[in-house]
Scaffold this motif. Structure first.
Motif, PDB file in Angstrom:
ATOM      1  N   THR A   1      -7.543 -13.264 -66.065  1.00  0.00           N
ATOM      2  CA  THR A   1      -6.568 -14.436 -66.496  1.00  0.00           C
ATOM      3  C   THR A   1      -6.733 -15.497 -65.287  1.00  0.00           C
ATOM      4  O   THR A   1      -7.323 -15.225 -64.300  1.00  0.00           O
ATOM      5  CB  THR A   1      -5.283 -14.087 -66.298  1.00  0.00           C
ATOM      6  OG1 THR A   1      -5.186 -13.057 -64.959  1.00  0.00           O
ATOM      7  CG2 THR A   1      -4.769 -12.667 -67.363  1.00  0.00           C
TER       8      THR A   1
ATOM      9  N   SER B   5      -4.702 -18.189 -62.717  1.00  0.00           N
ATOM     10  CA  SER B   5      -3.295 -18.445 -62.221  1.00  0.00           C
ATOM     11  C   SER B   5      -3.374 -19.475 -61.385  1.00  0.00           C
ATOM     12  O   SER B   5      -4.498 -19.730 -60.654  1.00  0.00           O
ATOM     13  CB  SER B   5      -2.766 -17.126 -61.564  1.00  0.00           C
ATOM     14  OG  SER B   5      -3.482 -16.769 -60.542  1.00  0.00           O
TER      15      SER B   5
ATOM     16  N   SER C 285      -0.969 -10.999 -70.447  1.00  0.00           N
ATOM     17  CA  SER C 285      -1.168 -11.174 -68.992  1.00  0.00           C
ATOM     18  C   SER C 285      -2.268 -10.225 -68.366  1.00  0.00           C
ATOM     19  O   SER C 285      -2.468  -9.051 -68.940  1.00  0.00           O
ATOM     20  CB  SER C 285       0.335 -11.292 -68.577  1.00  0.00           C
ATOM     21  OG  SER C 285       0.725  -9.749 -68.529  1.00  0.00           O
TER      22      SER C 285
ATOM     23  N   LYS D  95       2.695 -12.316 -74.304  1.00  0.00           N
ATOM     24  CA  LYS D  95       3.800 -13.450 -74.374  1.00  0.00           C
ATOM     25  C   LYS D  95       3.474 -14.279 -75.595  1.00  0.00           C
ATOM     26  O   LYS D  95       2.339 -14.778 -75.750  1.00  0.00           O
ATOM     27  CB  LYS D  95       3.324 -14.128 -72.863  1.00  0.00           C
ATOM     28  CG  LYS D  95       3.449 -13.165 -71.611  1.00  0.00           C
ATOM     29  CD  LYS D  95       3.329 -13.881 -70.512  1.00  0.00           C
ATOM     30  CE  LYS D  95       3.564 -13.046 -69.316  1.00  0.00           C
ATOM     31  NZ  LYS D  95       3.130 -13.784 -67.970  1.00  0.00           N
TER      32      LYS D  95
END
Length: 131
Positions: free
Chosen positions: A15, A17, A97, A103
């Motif tokens: 991921t 961020s 995630s 999500k």
């Protein structure tokens, strides 16, 4: 791999961020190109690798699909009471995630290049009777 231990297998989740604390507080910050509304480029420091078990991901996906199924079942009931309409297909875009959470991506989220998954649900066709 046998059927009984697939849930114990681990999957890598990669991921990205944002480390921009100002944007997390709802404020726009001027970035490299001077546009406060542009998205920053993802740098190596912002990439996060994590591992989750297939079982964890399966539980999260099952929960998500169960909730979505309930939501759209309710929508279908409302559609049927208001006319002869029928909900035939639903397409949702989701993201996983680093913790394995599923999500739902809303309008305006740029999913390209982020590893989003498109789930397409179609109404099953009526089964013809077997003689």
């Amino acid at each position: 791999m046998t059927d009984k231990n697939w849930q114990d297998e681990e999957l890598w989740i990669v991921t990205a961020s944002s480390s921009d604390d100002v944007s997390k507080q709802g404020m726009k910050a001027v970035r490299g190109n001077g546009n406060p509304y542009s998205s920053p480029a993802v740098t190596d420091e912002e990439i996060k690798n994590s591992r989750i078990t297939a079982g964890t991901l399966a539980k999260q996906m099952s929960h998500f699909v169960g909730v979505i199924s309930g939501v759209f079942s309710n929508v279908q009931k409302q559609v049927e009471t208001q006319g002869e309409l029928q909900l035939d297909e639903i397409t949702l875009t989701v993201e996983i995630s680093s913790e394995g959470e599923i999500k739902l991506l809303g309008t305006g989220v740029k999913a390209a290049g982020k590893g989003a998954i498109e789930l397409k649900f179609k109404r099953s066709s009526p089964q013809s009777p077997v003689n």
